[in-house]
Write a protein that holds these residues in place. Structure first.
Motif, PDB file in Angstrom:
ATOM      1  N   GLN A  40       0.829  -1.226   0.000  1.00 47.58           N
ATOM      2  CA  GLN A  40       0.000   0.000   0.000  1.00 47.58           C
ATOM      3  C   GLN A  40       0.851   1.259   0.000  1.00 47.58           C
ATOM      4  OE1 GLN A  40      -2.666  -0.201   3.373  1.00 47.58           O
ATOM      5  NE2 GLN A  40      -3.497  -2.146   2.668  1.00 47.58           N
ATOM      6  N   ARG A  41       2.155   1.101   0.212  1.00 49.11           N
ATOM      7  CA  ARG A  41       2.996   2.294   0.362  1.00 49.11           C
ATOM      8  C   ARG A  41       3.550   2.756  -0.982  1.00 49.11           C
ATOM      9  NH1 ARG A  41       6.216   2.907   5.798  1.00 49.11           N
ATOM     10  NH2 ARG A  41       7.803   3.596   4.330  1.00 49.11           N
ATOM     11  N   GLU A  42       3.263   4.012  -1.283  1.00 45.97           N
ATOM     12  CA  GLU A  42       3.694   4.555  -2.578  1.00 45.97           C
ATOM     13  C   GLU A  42       5.203   4.455  -2.765  1.00 45.97           C
ATOM     14  OE1 GLU A  42       2.382   8.518  -3.252  1.00 45.97           O
ATOM     15  OE2 GLU A  42       0.267   7.937  -3.122  1.00 45.97           O
ATOM     16  N   ASP A  43       5.950   4.618  -1.654  1.00 41.27           N
ATOM     17  CA  ASP A  43       7.414   4.658  -1.791  1.00 41.27           C
ATOM     18  C   ASP A  43       8.032   3.291  -2.047  1.00 41.27           C
ATOM     19  OD1 ASP A  43       6.744   3.796   0.773  1.00 41.27           O
ATOM     20  OD2 ASP A  43       8.535   4.637   1.697  1.00 41.27           O
TER      21      ASP A  43
END
Ligand code: G1P
Length: 325
Positions: free
Chosen positions: A306-309
């Motif tokens: 879920q983490r964009e990075d």
């Protein structure tokens, strides 16, 4: 200040009675005070994660770059909770250190021109973190009872940090936020529940569901801790989030040992049914059982995705690993 507090409580009471039409319940539930305090029982030994937890509290094991306890504290804050009460034990001081100011670290980082925002979630307003000790491992009910003096005469929340509850993106917020919203409608006591396969019920507290109030809200007519599969009243289990009235402390005071020879919170709550409103909230979101190793891995992967990075890299890595078998 005292007067302001009393008046603000009256305002909540009045608004509840007027807007939601719960006059009957409100008259018996005069104490619909806001939920300002949360108890985090964190004295457990974490034996399931040994040797990782020999010198580090299990609540400090990280899901990516935040310790487990941070996720529970973030969820509490999102729900408007101000005071955090940690029920700790020996060897657990790292949890409290995590929420303290790390002067040397900040000084060094600032000197090197590094931004300090990364530490923002660990900052607590002075006076809003209180710890009490549970000297002996006598069960969840006993741990909660250890916090009675700090909880005082207010309803309060409980978070079991092993249970990681992640709200749906663009949904109704985290689990406790959803529970506080429900509390503002019906008052009394609330627990979060979720369905598990019938063969798993014996590991949990299980509810007997009563009348359905709305999609996510059900009356609770009974509670049993770790029943045998054949004795379980349903497959709806208590999933580690509670809003309870302070009277539970008086019940816990006299509570004898239950399942596993421990003083069980579930047994004390069962005695409150019929005395005060008691509802179950079905959480709209995802739950990860971080008390188990597989659940911990699942939470790590799910959150990374879920983490964009890091989502793209992690997805590619996961595909590669799966292809390699
Ligand atoms: C505790 C509670 C149980 C609840 C569970 C959720 O059990 O006693 O009612 O369902 O947490 O994780 P424990 O996991 O401490 O045995």
């Amino acid at each position: 200040m005292c007067l302001t507090f009393i008046l603000s409580n009256c305002a909540v009471h009045h608004e509840g009675a007027t807007n939601y039409g719960y006059r009957r319940e409100m008259s018996s539930d005069v104490a619909r005070k806001p939920i300002r305090k949360a108890v985090f029982p964190v004295a457990g030994l974490g034996t399931r994660f040994l040797p990782a937890t020999k010198a580090i509290p299990k609540e400090m094991l990280p899901i990516i770059d935040r310790p487990l306890i941070q996720y529970a504290v973030d969820e509490a804050r999102e729900a408007g909770i101000e005071q955090l009460i940690f029920v700790t034990g020996r060897g657990k001081t790292a949890i409290v250190e995590h929420f303290d100011t790390a002067y040397e670290l900040e000084h060094t980082m600032s000197g090197r021109g590094k931004a300090l925002e990364v530490l923002d979630p660990t900052r607590i307003q002075p006076g809003n973190l209180v710890t009490v000790r549970q000297q002996v491992p006598m069960g969840l009910g006993h741990a909660i009872w250890c916090a009675r003096a700090v909880v005082g005469d207010e309803p309060f929340a409980i978070f079991l940090p092993d249970e990681m509850m992640v709200g749906n993106a663009g949904g109704k917020g985290g689990c406790m936020k959803q529970m506080v919203d429900a509390y503002n409608e019906v008052g009394g006591n609330l627990i979060s529940v979720l369905e598990v396969p019938q063969e798993e019920v014996s590991s949990y507290g299980v509810i007997a569901p009563g009348k359905r109030v709305s999609d996510a809200l059900t009356e609770v007519t009974g509670l049993v801790e770790k029943p045998k599969r054949e004795d379980a009243p349903s497959n709806l289990i208590i999933s580690g989030r509670y809003i309870l009235q302070p009277e539970v402390m008086r019940v816990l005071e006299k509570q004898s040992a239950g399942a596993g020879g421990e003083i069980q919170l579930t047994d004390a709550m069962a005695q409150m049914i019929g005395q005060q409103p008691f509802h179950a909230v079905t959480f709209g979101g995802k739950r990860y059982d971080c008390g188990s190793k597989v659940g911990f891995v699942e939470a790590t992967l799910a959150l990374a995705l879920q983490r964009e990075d890091m989502a793209d890299e992690v997805r590619a890595m996961a595909k590669r690993l799966l292809a390699e078998g």
